[in-house]
Motif scaffolding. Sequence first.
Motif, mmCIF file in Angstrom:
data_model
loop_
_atom_site.group_PDB
_atom_site.id
_atom_site.type_symbol
_atom_site.label_atom_id
_atom_site.label_comp_id
_atom_site.label_asym_id
_atom_site.label_seq_id
_atom_site.Cartn_x
_atom_site.Cartn_y
_atom_site.Cartn_z
ATOM 1 N N ASP A 5 59.599 36.515 42.552
ATOM 2 C CA ASP A 5 60.455 37.557 43.059
ATOM 3 C C ASP A 5 59.811 38.253 44.313
ATOM 4 O OD1 ASP A 5 62.214 39.733 42.719
ATOM 5 O OD2 ASP A 5 60.686 40.932 42.569
ATOM 6 N N LYS A 51 60.704 35.933 47.486
ATOM 7 C CA LYS A 51 62.034 36.142 47.598
ATOM 8 C C LYS A 51 62.250 37.509 48.251
ATOM 9 C CE LYS A 51 64.155 33.580 43.915
ATOM 10 N NZ LYS A 51 64.541 33.248 42.507
ATOM 11 N N ARG A 52 61.681 38.639 48.005
ATOM 12 C CA ARG A 52 61.681 39.775 48.627
ATOM 13 C C ARG A 52 61.247 39.850 50.076
ATOM 14 N NH1 ARG A 52 60.007 44.769 45.154
ATOM 15 N NH2 ARG A 52 61.131 45.770 46.660
ATOM 16 N N ASP A 94 62.274 49.058 49.316
ATOM 17 C CA ASP A 94 62.526 48.371 50.521
ATOM 18 C C ASP A 94 61.799 48.658 51.756
ATOM 19 O OD1 ASP A 94 64.234 46.697 48.889
ATOM 20 O OD2 ASP A 94 65.917 47.798 49.551
#
Length: 140
Positions: free
Chosen positions: A3, A6-7, A112
């Motif tokens: 993860d 990917k982020r 984010d």
Amino acid sequence: MTDLLKRLAAAPGVYRGRGDGLESGPFVARIKVTSVVRGNAITLDYEAVSDSKGLQHVEHTILTASEAGRLELHVTCLELPGVTRFVQSEPGVFNAYEGALLAKIIITMPSDGVLTYGWWWSRDDADPREQSRAEVRRTG
């Protein structure tokens, strides 16, 4: 377990912010995140600067998945000889595979465009302690 990879691959750019720690003291951090080979790896170019110490940390790190699918960091910096491999033991926690110091790196993306990057180590047989941690935001 991928993860984080990917982020980061989806959020390349320059991240800037501040950091502090037992070993480092206060500093300004810059981390450039670059996606390479269609997101199969990420490079992290990390610099820390302070008024009292000047340029105190320079690091080039590659984040990628091993053949077994576990994330690994391959780190080269001024404080370590050669390249040191850190293997993810739990999400965002990378333990040194080999080396003279008990060490780990903890990377998080709490939201984010925000990245934290912490160095933990111990010079004796004690459990590693956080020595420096940067919290940076994507600026470009």
